[in-house]
Design an enzyme around this catalytic site. Structure first.
Site, mmCIF file in Angstrom:
data_model
loop_
_atom_site.group_PDB
_atom_site.id
_atom_site.type_symbol
_atom_site.label_atom_id
_atom_site.label_comp_id
_atom_site.label_asym_id
_atom_site.label_seq_id
_atom_site.Cartn_x
_atom_site.Cartn_y
_atom_site.Cartn_z
ATOM 1 N N GLU A 1 17.535 -62.759 41.987
ATOM 2 C CA GLU A 1 18.214 -62.554 43.195
ATOM 3 C C GLU A 1 19.152 -61.428 43.143
ATOM 4 O OE1 GLU A 1 20.447 -65.757 44.528
ATOM 5 O OE2 GLU A 1 21.095 -64.778 46.127
ATOM 6 N N HIS B 1 17.363 -69.210 38.253
ATOM 7 C CA HIS B 1 17.189 -67.718 38.701
ATOM 8 C C HIS B 1 18.706 -67.000 38.244
ATOM 9 C CE1 HIS B 1 19.487 -69.084 42.451
ATOM 10 N NE2 HIS B 1 19.996 -68.049 42.339
ATOM 11 N N HIS C 1 25.868 -64.675 39.892
ATOM 12 C CA HIS C 1 25.805 -65.994 39.343
ATOM 13 C C HIS C 1 24.622 -66.419 38.633
ATOM 14 C CE1 HIS C 1 23.944 -66.301 43.551
ATOM 15 N NE2 HIS C 1 23.208 -67.093 42.888
#
Lengths: 138, 138
Positions: free
Chosen positions: A129, A80, A7
């Protein structure tokens, strides 16, 4: 080393307001139910694009780690980028061997699998991440 | 309305430096040859993740539109998000009907198909590129 982009994280002052916009942009069925992640100080909502997801993130509580980002970017913005890996502990060891700074120990993320973050200065300014792929989706 | 996420645009002061990092992260074959887009004032390099691309963008010339972003973010960072659509002119009309601000007329983008940008304030702070899918990939 890294797998698919799970994502793109987008911080927002209001999930409610922008979830409505994403319903128009990507279809009503693309927008999931928002939910709280109190341990991480955020409320999140996943939006499905055909090949990846947008994670809308809203501050939860006064200690939320995204207050600073929203103070600098009051309208919200890209926060992010999350990549999948098959094994979170091997990934952590690998990043550390490369001399990249892993921020804390692996912990359970928004998709229920372990995650950690890598320091943006080691990723060209991109807060990154790293997320273990859900079982059966390796 | 919108299709797949074609790429995540990441601004950087040095494609050369970060392309090397992405070769380690995603594999040598994932990183394309950098090339100049003089009309847009940028040099770009596409990096393949399994399901989407990262577009590294470096300023080209003094009038480059990303100088301001790099002044605010000297290490670089996430700069825009690009979605595919089947028809660029229908997409432009649609965004305008929704009251969202389209920035200029469609022009040829880094993948050789027409693109335009949507104002970040109409997209939750996310500078958004809309790109016509390459023919045969609709």
């Amino acid at each position: 080393m890294l797998g698919r982009v799970n994502h793109v994280g987008v911080a927002t002052p209001s999930i409610e307001q922008w979830a409505e916009r994403y319903r128009v942009l990507l279809g009503a069925e693309a927008v999931g139910e928002p939910f709280d992640l109190p341990a991480q100080g955020v409320r999140v909502c996943f939006v499905d694009a055909p090949n990846t997801q947008i994670e809308l993130i809203e501050p939860l509580g006064e200690g939320s780690p995204i207050h600073g980002f929203l103070a600098r970017n009051p309208a919200g913005g890209q926060h992010h980028l999350c990549y999948e890996v098959p094994d979170i502990h091997r990934a952590k060891a690998w990043f550390e061997e490369q001399g990249m700074r892993v921020l804390g120990e692996p912990r359970i993320g928004a998709h229920g699998t372990p995650i950690f973050f890598v320091h943006p200065k080691d990723m060209g300014g991109v807060l990154t991440e790293i997320m273990e792929s859900p079982r059966g989706e390796h």
